[in-house]
Design a protein around this motif. Sequence first.
Motif, PDB file in Angstrom:
ATOM      1  N   GLN A  39       0.845  -1.442   0.057  1.00 56.08           N
ATOM      2  CA  GLN A  39      -0.180   0.138  -0.044  1.00 56.08           C
ATOM      3  C   GLN A  39       0.952   1.067  -0.130  1.00 56.08           C
ATOM      4  O   GLN A  39       2.150   1.368   0.785  1.00 56.08           O
ATOM      5  CB  GLN A  39      -0.916   0.000   1.152  1.00 56.08           C
ATOM      6  N   LEU A  40       0.530   2.370  -0.620  1.00 60.40           N
ATOM      7  CA  LEU A  40       0.941   3.413  -0.534  1.00 60.40           C
ATOM      8  C   LEU A  40       0.224   4.676  -0.778  1.00 60.40           C
ATOM      9  O   LEU A  40      -0.979   4.627  -1.420  1.00 60.40           O
ATOM     10  CB  LEU A  40       2.262   3.911  -1.668  1.00 60.40           C
ATOM     11  N   HIS A  41       0.528   5.715  -0.637  1.00 60.89           N
ATOM     12  CA  HIS A  41      -0.250   7.148  -0.580  1.00 60.89           C
ATOM     13  C   HIS A  41      -0.018   7.942  -1.836  1.00 60.89           C
ATOM     14  O   HIS A  41       1.161   8.332  -2.063  1.00 60.89           O
ATOM     15  CB  HIS A  41      -0.274   8.055   0.671  1.00 60.89           C
ATOM     16  N   PRO A  42      -0.968   8.032  -2.708  1.00 62.92           N
ATOM     17  CA  PRO A  42      -0.664   8.974  -3.964  1.00 62.92           C
ATOM     18  C   PRO A  42      -0.763  10.447  -3.640  1.00 62.92           C
ATOM     19  O   PRO A  42      -1.768  11.168  -3.908  1.00 62.92           O
ATOM     20  CB  PRO A  42      -1.553   8.409  -4.936  1.00 62.92           C
ATOM     21  N   MET A  43       0.425  10.971  -3.091  1.00 64.24           N
ATOM     22  CA  MET A  43       0.216  12.326  -2.684  1.00 64.24           C
ATOM     23  C   MET A  43       1.894  12.905  -2.691  1.00 64.24           C
ATOM     24  O   MET A  43       2.688  12.161  -2.920  1.00 64.24           O
ATOM     25  CB  MET A  43      -0.355  12.603  -1.326  1.00 64.24           C
ATOM     26  N   GLY A  44       2.077  14.184  -2.553  1.00 68.69           N
ATOM     27  CA  GLY A  44       3.439  14.834  -2.349  1.00 68.69           C
ATOM     28  C   GLY A  44       4.213  14.754  -3.665  1.00 68.69           C
ATOM     29  O   GLY A  44       3.658  14.811  -4.595  1.00 68.69           O
ATOM     30  N   SER A  45       5.312  14.422  -3.241  1.00 66.84           N
ATOM     31  CA  SER A  45       6.383  14.253  -4.267  1.00 66.84           C
ATOM     32  C   SER A  45       6.247  13.122  -5.112  1.00 66.84           C
ATOM     33  O   SER A  45       6.185  12.108  -4.738  1.00 66.84           O
ATOM     34  CB  SER A  45       7.881  14.220  -3.564  1.00 66.84           C
ATOM     35  N   GLU A  46       6.339  13.117  -6.581  1.00 69.17           N
ATOM     36  CA  GLU A  46       6.374  12.155  -7.517  1.00 69.17           C
ATOM     37  C   GLU A  46       7.455  11.250  -7.142  1.00 69.17           C
ATOM     38  O   GLU A  46       7.643   9.960  -7.495  1.00 69.17           O
ATOM     39  CB  GLU A  46       6.331  12.629  -8.638  1.00 69.17           C
ATOM     40  N   VAL A  47       8.770  11.865  -6.943  1.00 69.44           N
ATOM     41  CA  VAL A  47      10.196  11.150  -6.818  1.00 69.44           C
ATOM     42  C   VAL A  47       9.693  10.176  -5.579  1.00 69.44           C
ATOM     43  O   VAL A  47       9.981   8.909  -5.567  1.00 69.44           O
ATOM     44  CB  VAL A  47      11.177  11.860  -6.711  1.00 69.44           C
ATOM     45  N   ASN A  48       9.180  10.714  -4.435  1.00 67.72           N
ATOM     46  CA  ASN A  48       9.021   9.628  -3.429  1.00 67.72           C
ATOM     47  C   ASN A  48       8.031   8.536  -3.600  1.00 67.72           C
ATOM     48  O   ASN A  48       8.316   7.515  -3.169  1.00 67.72           O
ATOM     49  CB  ASN A  48       8.572  10.529  -1.910  1.00 67.72           C
ATOM     50  N   PHE A  49       7.105   8.851  -4.284  1.00 75.29           N
ATOM     51  CA  PHE A  49       5.950   7.939  -4.801  1.00 75.29           C
ATOM     52  C   PHE A  49       6.462   6.843  -5.480  1.00 75.29           C
ATOM     53  O   PHE A  49       6.420   5.610  -5.238  1.00 75.29           O
ATOM     54  CB  PHE A  49       4.828   8.626  -5.307  1.00 75.29           C
ATOM     55  N   LEU A  50       7.323   7.098  -6.430  1.00 75.57           N
ATOM     56  CA  LEU A  50       7.720   6.340  -7.484  1.00 75.57           C
ATOM     57  C   LEU A  50       8.728   5.486  -6.830  1.00 75.57           C
ATOM     58  O   LEU A  50       9.082   4.286  -7.192  1.00 75.57           O
ATOM     59  CB  LEU A  50       8.497   6.932  -8.771  1.00 75.57           C
ATOM     60  N   SER A  51       9.558   6.112  -5.860  1.00 67.89           N
ATOM     61  CA  SER A  51      10.653   5.428  -5.097  1.00 67.89           C
ATOM     62  C   SER A  51       9.941   4.376  -4.178  1.00 67.89           C
ATOM     63  O   SER A  51      10.536   2.990  -4.171  1.00 67.89           O
ATOM     64  CB  SER A  51      11.362   6.300  -4.210  1.00 67.89           C
ATOM     65  N   MET A  52       8.895   4.358  -3.816  1.00 71.00           N
ATOM     66  CA  MET A  52       8.196   3.647  -2.976  1.00 71.00           C
ATOM     67  C   MET A  52       7.734   2.286  -3.942  1.00 71.00           C
ATOM     68  O   MET A  52       7.670   1.204  -3.500  1.00 71.00           O
ATOM     69  CB  MET A  52       7.004   3.918  -2.081  1.00 71.00           C
ATOM     70  N   VAL A  53       7.335   2.597  -5.197  1.00 74.82           N
ATOM     71  CA  VAL A  53       6.593   1.815  -6.097  1.00 74.82           C
ATOM     72  C   VAL A  53       7.881   0.568  -6.227  1.00 74.82           C
ATOM     73  O   VAL A  53       7.767  -0.464  -6.456  1.00 74.82           O
ATOM     74  CB  VAL A  53       6.139   2.429  -7.293  1.00 74.82           C
ATOM     75  N   ARG A  54       9.015   1.236  -6.496  1.00 71.24           N
ATOM     76  CA  ARG A  54      10.159   0.423  -6.865  1.00 71.24           C
ATOM     77  C   ARG A  54      10.607  -0.351  -5.894  1.00 71.24           C
ATOM     78  O   ARG A  54      11.205  -1.421  -5.952  1.00 71.24           O
ATOM     79  CB  ARG A  54      11.425   1.371  -7.379  1.00 71.24           C
ATOM     80  N   ARG A  55      10.496   0.166  -4.480  1.00 69.66           N
ATOM     81  CA  ARG A  55      10.752  -0.724  -3.578  1.00 69.66           C
ATOM     82  C   ARG A  55       9.912  -2.131  -3.362  1.00 69.66           C
ATOM     83  O   ARG A  55      10.179  -3.238  -3.126  1.00 69.66           O
ATOM     84  CB  ARG A  55      10.691  -0.179  -2.361  1.00 69.66           C
ATOM     85  N   TYR A  56       8.461  -1.813  -3.530  1.00 70.29           N
ATOM     86  CA  TYR A  56       7.554  -3.066  -3.742  1.00 70.29           C
ATOM     87  C   TYR A  56       7.989  -3.913  -4.799  1.00 70.29           C
ATOM     88  O   TYR A  56       7.926  -5.037  -4.683  1.00 70.29           O
ATOM     89  CB  TYR A  56       6.207  -2.405  -3.765  1.00 70.29           C
ATOM     90  N   GLU A  57       8.341  -3.304  -6.021  1.00 69.87           N
ATOM     91  CA  GLU A  57       8.768  -4.186  -7.153  1.00 69.87           C
ATOM     92  C   GLU A  57       9.847  -4.915  -6.757  1.00 69.87           C
ATOM     93  O   GLU A  57       9.955  -6.333  -6.927  1.00 69.87           O
ATOM     94  CB  GLU A  57       9.142  -3.490  -8.245  1.00 69.87           C
ATOM     95  N   THR A  85       2.072   4.467 -15.104  1.00 74.86           N
ATOM     96  CA  THR A  85       2.721   3.694 -16.509  1.00 74.86           C
ATOM     97  C   THR A  85       4.411   3.210 -15.949  1.00 74.86           C
ATOM     98  O   THR A  85       4.768   2.448 -16.843  1.00 74.86           O
ATOM     99  CB  THR A  85       2.634   4.361 -17.534  1.00 74.86           C
ATOM    100  N   ALA A  86       4.832   3.697 -14.940  1.00 73.33           N
ATOM    101  CA  ALA A  86       6.199   3.225 -14.717  1.00 73.33           C
ATOM    102  C   ALA A  86       6.247   1.887 -14.123  1.00 73.33           C
ATOM    103  O   ALA A  86       7.259   1.465 -13.923  1.00 73.33           O
ATOM    104  CB  ALA A  86       6.520   4.377 -13.793  1.00 73.33           C
ATOM    105  N   THR A  87       5.066   1.090 -13.881  1.00 72.02           N
ATOM    106  CA  THR A  87       5.269  -0.105 -13.394  1.00 72.02           C
ATOM    107  C   THR A  87       4.049  -1.110 -14.083  1.00 72.02           C
ATOM    108  O   THR A  87       3.023  -0.729 -14.466  1.00 72.02           O
ATOM    109  CB  THR A  87       4.728   0.104 -11.651  1.00 72.02           C
ATOM    110  N   SER A  88       4.545  -2.068 -13.812  1.00 72.48           N
ATOM    111  CA  SER A  88       3.850  -3.309 -14.566  1.00 72.48           C
ATOM    112  C   SER A  88       2.896  -4.065 -13.521  1.00 72.48           C
ATOM    113  O   SER A  88       2.144  -5.040 -14.070  1.00 72.48           O
ATOM    114  CB  SER A  88       4.656  -4.200 -15.433  1.00 72.48           C
ATOM    115  N   LEU A  89       3.089  -3.598 -12.204  1.00 74.18           N
ATOM    116  CA  LEU A  89       2.245  -4.335 -11.295  1.00 74.18           C
ATOM    117  C   LEU A  89       0.756  -3.692 -11.369  1.00 74.18           C
ATOM    118  O   LEU A  89       0.679  -2.702 -11.456  1.00 74.18           O
ATOM    119  CB  LEU A  89       2.884  -3.898  -9.881  1.00 74.18           C
ATOM    120  N   PRO A  90       0.111  -4.674 -11.181  1.00 78.42           N
ATOM    121  CA  PRO A  90      -1.657  -4.395 -11.064  1.00 78.42           C
ATOM    122  C   PRO A  90      -1.675  -3.367  -9.896  1.00 78.42           C
ATOM    123  O   PRO A  90      -1.095  -3.734  -8.978  1.00 78.42           O
ATOM    124  CB  PRO A  90      -2.321  -5.779 -11.143  1.00 78.42           C
ATOM    125  N   TRP A  91      -2.814  -2.671 -10.035  1.00 79.20           N
ATOM    126  CA  TRP A  91      -3.007  -2.001  -8.599  1.00 79.20           C
ATOM    127  C   TRP A  91      -4.571  -1.746  -8.553  1.00 79.20           C
ATOM    128  O   TRP A  91      -5.260  -1.697  -9.540  1.00 79.20           O
ATOM    129  CB  TRP A  91      -2.466  -0.578  -8.670  1.00 79.20           C
TER     130      TRP A  91
END
Length: 386
Positions: free
Chosen positions: A155-173, A244-250
């Motif tokens: 789970q993550l929160h779509p808010m604030g910095s895009e860089v922070n958000f995508l960093s968390m996406v990459r960690r989950y991947e 679009t930066a991830t192939s994970l379903p959400w």
Amino acid sequence: MNREVALPEGGLGELREADAGARAAPIPPMRTLGEVEQAGLRGLDPVIAAFLQGGSGSEVTLARNQRAFDQIRFVPRTMSGLAYPSAATSLFGRSLSIPVLTAPFGADGYFHPDGHVAIGRANARFGTCSIVPEAGTHSVEQVAAAAPSSALIGQLHPMGSEVNFLSMVRRYEATGYRALCLTVDCPTPGWREHNLRHAFNIDNRVVGGNYPPGAEIDMERALGQLHAQTEPVWSWGKLAELMTATSLPWVAKGILTPEDALAATTAGAAGVVVSNHGGRQLDGVSSAVEALPSIVSALAGGSVVLLDSGIRRGSDVVKAIALGADAVLVGRLSAYGIAAGGEEGAYRVLDLLRQEIETTLVLLGRGDITDLGRDAVTFGKGWDGS
């Protein structure tokens, strides 16, 4: 002065060693989910208990979440001739022993030092899975290492910095999670008067497991937008572009209208979580289960639909599935479980849910929970779903 609440005995510390034969100390006999709740609350500081049990505003929606389930009535079929029922299902390629996932509640270290690590282990033993929170006591990597077979949705929160958000996406991947859950109904915390009355602020240690001091992205940068409100709320278009930066379903969590459900799937979501955040965000909205039928109808079977908010017993799970949910999320029940007995308490919650689900199916005359439909329920006076 803000109220400081002590963390559980032993603090957060290091994770317990992953000994496959190790089990928590014996817990008191808890024969019902009500007894689990009582046992869990007994050990909590009263302020933490109020935080766990409370909702927002006048708590109208908190109460309606449960009342709406009471207004759904079963339509049993007797002498079915069926074998003992199956409560198993699947989600995102994973088989589940029951259609129940753990909701991604944060601040879990207040309820037990192991928090979602204990829940993940219980889920792995039981054959279901966790939605692991961004604002949890332990990092998503720690939870996955402790329970790799159950820590499948991040789970993550779509808010604030895009860089922070995508960093968390990459960690989950990178950690092997199979799907993401984006909480879209929390651009700021709800008006939670139980916190205001106690001048209570959450200790950063129970929500900062993913953003420890000295990390490249600290917690204030990642989660501070929840309180600071210094940037605009994101749009569906922005979220669609970033995903679009991830192939994970959400899935989008916090959906209460067909319009938002369709907006989420148009943005690329594989499904939605119909939820009012357990009555903790905007007070005065519909219960989640009342919103469920119209959202199921709007999505017309093409998407995953999960139901969160108000589940208190196994029969509630059956009602949600009959109304079109693929599975449900439980948050408070899991928190009561770990507060009552860590991993064993979390396991007890799942086992009690399973027993009541199966009993309900037998008495309904239904052989498989995945075969349930609207003909299994009707509605009493006061029901406000379509």
